[in-house]
Design an enzyme around this catalytic site. Structure first.
Site, PDB file in Angstrom:
ATOM      1  N   LEU A  15       0.862  -1.166   0.000  1.00  0.00           N
ATOM      2  CA  LEU A  15       0.000   0.000   0.000  1.00  0.00           C
ATOM      3  C   LEU A  15       0.907   1.228   0.000  1.00  0.00           C
ATOM      4  CD1 LEU A  15      -2.650  -0.913   2.756  1.00  0.00           C
ATOM      5  CD2 LEU A  15      -2.902  -1.121   0.269  1.00  0.00           C
ATOM      6  N   ASP A  16       0.512   2.280  -0.713  1.00  0.00           N
ATOM      7  CA  ASP A  16       1.291   3.505  -0.701  1.00  0.00           C
ATOM      8  C   ASP A  16       1.371   4.061   0.718  1.00  0.00           C
ATOM      9  OD1 ASP A  16       1.542   3.317  -3.435  1.00  0.00           O
ATOM     10  OD2 ASP A  16      -0.100   4.697  -3.862  1.00  0.00           O
ATOM     11  N   LYS A  17       2.386   4.841   0.971  1.00  0.00           N
ATOM     12  CA  LYS A  17       2.623   5.401   2.308  1.00  0.00           C
ATOM     13  C   LYS A  17       1.375   6.049   2.894  1.00  0.00           C
ATOM     14  CE  LYS A  17       5.292   9.034   4.607  1.00  0.00           C
ATOM     15  NZ  LYS A  17       6.317  10.098   4.449  1.00  0.00           N
TER      16      LYS A  17
END
Length: 336
Positions: free
Chosen positions: A155-157
Site C-alpha cells: 500500500l502507498d505510504k
C-alpha cells in the site's frame, strides 16, 4: 489538487561524496554510499539519470573529486523493486523496532494488518527505519526467514487499510500464487473529484510516465492494468467510489482515476490542475486542505493457505477520511 511533481521523501536520498573518494569512479563511490544495492544496479541507475552528482548526469566511469552531492531519485516502480535487493542483502541486519501495529486477524499462517496513514511498508532510500517491515520483525523475529518479512503486496505510504502478511514460507508461496492468479480480492474506498460515471472499468496499461520519470502513467508499452469502480455516494463536485483491483500496478488506482479525469481528492502527485477550484466551490476548508490521496483499502478477500477456505476482512476508514465524508454529506444535504 494541482500537480506537484517533486519526488516524495522515500524516492529521494542525497549524500555527499567524502574527500577520500577523490579520483574514484562514480559507480565505485555510489557503491560505497548506497551499500544496500549492487554495483550493477547502481551503474544502471547512473545511466538512466536516477543517480546524479551536483545535479548533473555523469557516466559510471567518470572520476569524482570529492565533496559532490550525489542525489538518488527513483521512479515509483524502481523504488518498489529495490526492496527485494535490500532484503536479500540485509535480512539478518534489518532492524526490529517497537512500532504499534493494529492486527485485524492473527493465526498460525498469516496476519491481517490495518496499516495507518504515513507508515511506509518497507525500507527504501530515505526510509531505512520506521517501516511496517521493521515493526513486523519486532512483532515476530522469525519473519527474517520469510521473503520480505512476509509482506506480499504493498500500500502507498499515505493509503490506509488492509494488507496481508505471511508468517510462514508455505503461506508466502500460497499468497503470492493467489496474487499472480488474481484470486485475491481487494476493494478500496476513494473520494474522487468531479462528476464521475456511476460505474466503469479502466483497462489501460501502466508504466513510467514518458515526460516525468518520477511518476507513473497510462502508457502504450506499460504493464496490463485493470480497475473497476462504482459510485457509492455523490457529493457536490465529488463522490465516494468503491474501487476493485484485478491487477496491482504501482499507484494503479491513482493513475487510472486521474487518466479517466476524476483524480483522488488530496492526491499530491496525480491530482489534475483545476480541481482545487472545484473543491473550493463546496466551501469545505478541510477538503481543500486534505493533503493525501483519499484512498483506503477497505476489504480484502483470499483463500486461507492452510484450509483453502475463503476469508473476508474489512476495516473502516481512519478518522481524517471519515470526518471528510461527514462534511461532504452535510454539503450534499444543504445543496440538495
Amino acid at each position: 489538487m494541482d500537480n506537484d511533481n517533486s519526488p516524495t521523501p522515500d524516492q529521494k536520498q542525497a549524500l555527499v561524496a567524502p574527500a577520500s573518494t577523490a579520483g574514484m569512479r562514480f559507480d565505485a563511490v555510489a557503491a560505497q554510499l548506497f551499500a544496500d544495492y549492487s554495483r550493477s544496479r547502481l551503474q544502471d541507475w547512473i545511466k538512466r539519470g536516477y543517480l546524479t552528482t551536483n545535479g548533473t548526469h555523469r557516466r559510471p566511469s567518470d572520476k569524482l573529486i570529492g565533496g559532490e552531492e550525489i542525489l538518488l531519485i527513483l521512479p515509483p516502480d524502481a523504488l518498489a523493486d529495490t526492496w527485494e535487493e535490500i532484503w536479500a542483502k540485509g535480512a539478518q541486519q534489518m532492524g526490529a523496532e517497537p512500532i504499534p501495529l493494529e492486527l485485524v486477524h492473527t493465526d498460525e499462517q498469516l496476519y491481517i494488518v490495518n496499516k495507518p496513514v504515513s507508515l511506509v511498508m518497507h525500507p527504501a532510500p530515505g526510509n531505512r527505519t520506521g517501516t511496517l517491515m521493521n515493526g513486523l520483525l519486532n512483532l515476530e523475529p522469525g519473519l527474517r526467514t520469510v521473503p520480505r518479512a512476509g509482506i506480499v503486496h504493498r500500500l502507498d505510504k499515505d493509503t490506509s487499510g488492509l494488507c496481508v502478511v505471511a508468517r510462514t514460507l508455505k503461506a508466502h508461496a500460497h499468497l503470492v500464487a493467489q496474487l499472480q492468479e488474481r484470486s485475491v480480492s481487494r476493494e478500496y474506498l476513494a473520494i474522487v473529484v468531479g462528476d464521475v460515471p456511476e460505474q466503469g472499468t479502466i483497462d489501460e496499461p501502466i508504466g513510467r510516465h514518458p515526460k516525468d520519470r518520477k511518476r507513473m502513467g497510462v502508457v502504450e508499452n506499460g504493464k496490463p492494468a485493470r480497475t473497476h469502480f462504482e459510485v457509492l455516494e455523490r457529493f457536490p463536485h465529488s463522490a465516494l467510489v468503491a474501487v476493485r483491483l484485478e491487477t496491482g500496478r504501482t499507484h494503479q488506482i491513482r493513475v487510472h482515476m486521474t487518466h479517466l479525469g476524476y483524480p483522488l481528492l488530496g492526491d499530491p502527485v496525480y491530482g489534475l490542475r483545476g480541481t482545487r477550484n472545484m473543491i473550493r466551490q463546496i466551501n469545505i476548508p478541510e477538503a481543500v486542505a486534505f493533503n493525501r490521496q483519499a484512498l483506503h483499502a477497505h476489504k480484502l478477500g483470499l483463500k486461507h493457505p492452510d484450509t483453502l477456505q475463503a476469508c473476508h476482512f474489512s476495516i473502516d476508514p481512519p478518522a481524517d477520511f471519515t470526518h471528510l465524508l461527514v462534511l461532504l454529506r452535510n454539503a450534499a444535504a444543504l445543496s440538495g
